[in-house]
Motif scaffolding. Structure first.
Motif, PDB file in Angstrom:
ATOM      1  N   TYR A  69       0.841  -1.201   0.000  1.00  7.82           N
ATOM      2  CA  TYR A  69       0.000   0.000   0.000  1.00  7.82           C
ATOM      3  C   TYR A  69       0.873   1.246   0.000  1.00  7.82           C
ATOM      4  O   TYR A  69       1.864   1.320   0.716  1.00  7.82           O
ATOM      5  N   ILE A  70       0.468   2.231  -0.794  1.00  4.18           N
ATOM      6  CA  ILE A  70       1.137   3.529  -0.824  1.00  4.18           C
ATOM      7  C   ILE A  70       0.226   4.508  -0.104  1.00  4.18           C
ATOM      8  O   ILE A  70      -0.920   4.724  -0.514  1.00  4.18           O
ATOM      9  N   LEU A  75      -1.939  16.270   1.099  1.00  4.37           N
ATOM     10  CA  LEU A  75      -1.485  17.428   0.346  1.00  4.37           C
ATOM     11  C   LEU A  75      -0.705  17.028  -0.912  1.00  4.37           C
ATOM     12  O   LEU A  75      -0.760  17.702  -1.933  1.00  4.37           O
ATOM     13  N   TYR A  76       0.019  15.897  -0.838  1.00  5.44           N
ATOM     14  CA  TYR A  76       0.869  15.465  -1.945  1.00  5.44           C
ATOM     15  C   TYR A  76       0.288  14.289  -2.719  1.00  5.44           C
ATOM     16  O   TYR A  76       0.921  13.768  -3.622  1.00  5.44           O
ATOM     17  N   ASN A  77      -0.902  13.859  -2.361  1.00  4.74           N
ATOM     18  CA  ASN A  77      -1.498  12.692  -2.996  1.00  4.74           C
ATOM     19  C   ASN A  77      -2.195  13.091  -4.294  1.00  4.74           C
ATOM     20  O   ASN A  77      -3.409  13.119  -4.382  1.00  4.74           O
ATOM     21  N   THR A  78      -1.394  13.396  -5.287  1.00  4.07           N
ATOM     22  CA  THR A  78      -1.943  13.706  -6.603  1.00  4.07           C
ATOM     23  C   THR A  78      -1.866  12.466  -7.462  1.00  4.07           C
ATOM     24  O   THR A  78      -1.082  11.550  -7.198  1.00  4.07           O
ATOM     25  N   HIS A  79      -2.658  12.453  -8.498  1.00  4.04           N
ATOM     26  CA  HIS A  79      -2.668  11.310  -9.421  1.00  4.04           C
ATOM     27  C   HIS A  79      -1.277  11.097 -10.022  1.00  4.04           C
ATOM     28  O   HIS A  79      -0.795   9.976 -10.118  1.00  4.04           O
ATOM     29  N   ILE A  80      -0.610  12.187 -10.377  1.00  2.00           N
ATOM     30  CA  ILE A  80       0.707  12.088 -11.012  1.00  2.00           C
ATOM     31  C   ILE A  80       1.735  11.527 -10.039  1.00  2.00           C
ATOM     32  O   ILE A  80       2.451  10.583 -10.366  1.00  2.00           O
ATOM     33  N   SER A  81       1.825  12.096  -8.832  1.00  5.36           N
ATOM     34  CA  SER A  81       2.844  11.621  -7.893  1.00  5.36           C
ATOM     35  C   SER A  81       2.565  10.181  -7.474  1.00  5.36           C
ATOM     36  O   SER A  81       3.488   9.376  -7.364  1.00  5.36           O
ATOM     37  N   GLU A  87       5.071   3.349  -9.948  1.00  5.59           N
ATOM     38  CA  GLU A  87       5.936   2.826 -11.011  1.00  5.59           C
ATOM     39  C   GLU A  87       7.325   2.480 -10.469  1.00  5.59           C
ATOM     40  O   GLU A  87       7.883   1.434 -10.789  1.00  5.59           O
ATOM     41  N   ILE A  88       7.862   3.342  -9.623  1.00  6.97           N
ATOM     42  CA  ILE A  88       9.176   3.091  -9.027  1.00  6.97           C
ATOM     43  C   ILE A  88       9.094   1.908  -8.060  1.00  6.97           C
ATOM     44  O   ILE A  88       9.974   1.049  -8.045  1.00  6.97           O
ATOM     45  N   GLN A  93      14.628  -1.483  -9.724  1.00  2.07           N
ATOM     46  CA  GLN A  93      15.873  -1.725 -10.452  1.00  2.07           C
ATOM     47  C   GLN A  93      15.958  -0.799 -11.665  1.00  2.07           C
ATOM     48  O   GLN A  93      16.995  -0.188 -11.918  1.00  2.07           O
ATOM     49  N   GLU A  94      14.868  -0.676 -12.386  1.00  2.00           N
ATOM     50  CA  GLU A  94      14.840   0.217 -13.548  1.00  2.00           C
ATOM     51  C   GLU A  94      15.044   1.669 -13.106  1.00  2.00           C
ATOM     52  O   GLU A  94      15.767   2.425 -13.749  1.00  2.00           O
TER      53      GLU A  94
END
Length: 156
Positions: A69-70, A75-81, A87-88, A93-94
């Motif tokens: 779970y993330i 305040l920082y929970n945007t779709h982009i972030s 993804e990370i 490794q990538e």
């Protein structure tokens, strides 16, 4: 009556951090262009969590990752972030390789990559081993075998 639990699988990033901690590398970090991921203190209130901070001078705390779970600060929970962090977390490794290639520094310890092999693999061999990245040795073995074939061709 049987009950089943739907357990969310952990992210590979969590396993990478846990491997490093188990290998005695308690202050392990994964640096990326935008974020830093680090192990929560084992004696703190969130042992086993991975803290997420912004890769800026203030190291702004964004949230944590635990058991698949993330949890980001609202305040920082945007779709982009969220998507970038996910993804990370799914492929650390990538992300490590990308950071090393873009900056010339190891994404784990932050030191400049100077040895030929470290530059080629975009991470130092000690850090790669501590976090459990097997590609470094697999690539070394592959290159060694290619060199043996090349040398045997020259002898013919």
């Amino acid at each position: 009556m049987s009950t089943s639990t739907n357990k969310t699988p952990r992210f590979p990033l969590e396993d990478m951090i846990a491997t490093a901690v188990n290998n005695g590398f308690a202050k392990v970090q994964l640096r990326t262009k935008d974020y830093i991921f680090k192990a929560a203190p084992l004696t703190g209130s969130n042992p086993g969590s991975v803290y997420v901070t912004k890769n800026n001078a203030e190291r702004t705390y964004l949230g944590k990752i635990k058991n698949g779970y993330i949890n980001l600060v609202p305040l920082y929970n945007t779709h982009i972030s969220y998507n970038q962090i996910r993804e990370i977390a799914e492929n650390p490794q990538e992300a490590a390789l990308r950071f090393g290639q873009e900056t010339g520094s190891c994404s784990i310890c932050g030191r400049p990559l100077v040895a030929k092999e470290s530059v080629r693999f975009a991470i130092g061999p000690i850090c790669a081993e501590k976090v459990g990245f097997s590609f470094f040795h697999a690539q070394e073995d592959l290159l060694e075998n290619v060199n043996k074939i090349d040398n045997s061709d020259k002898e013919l």
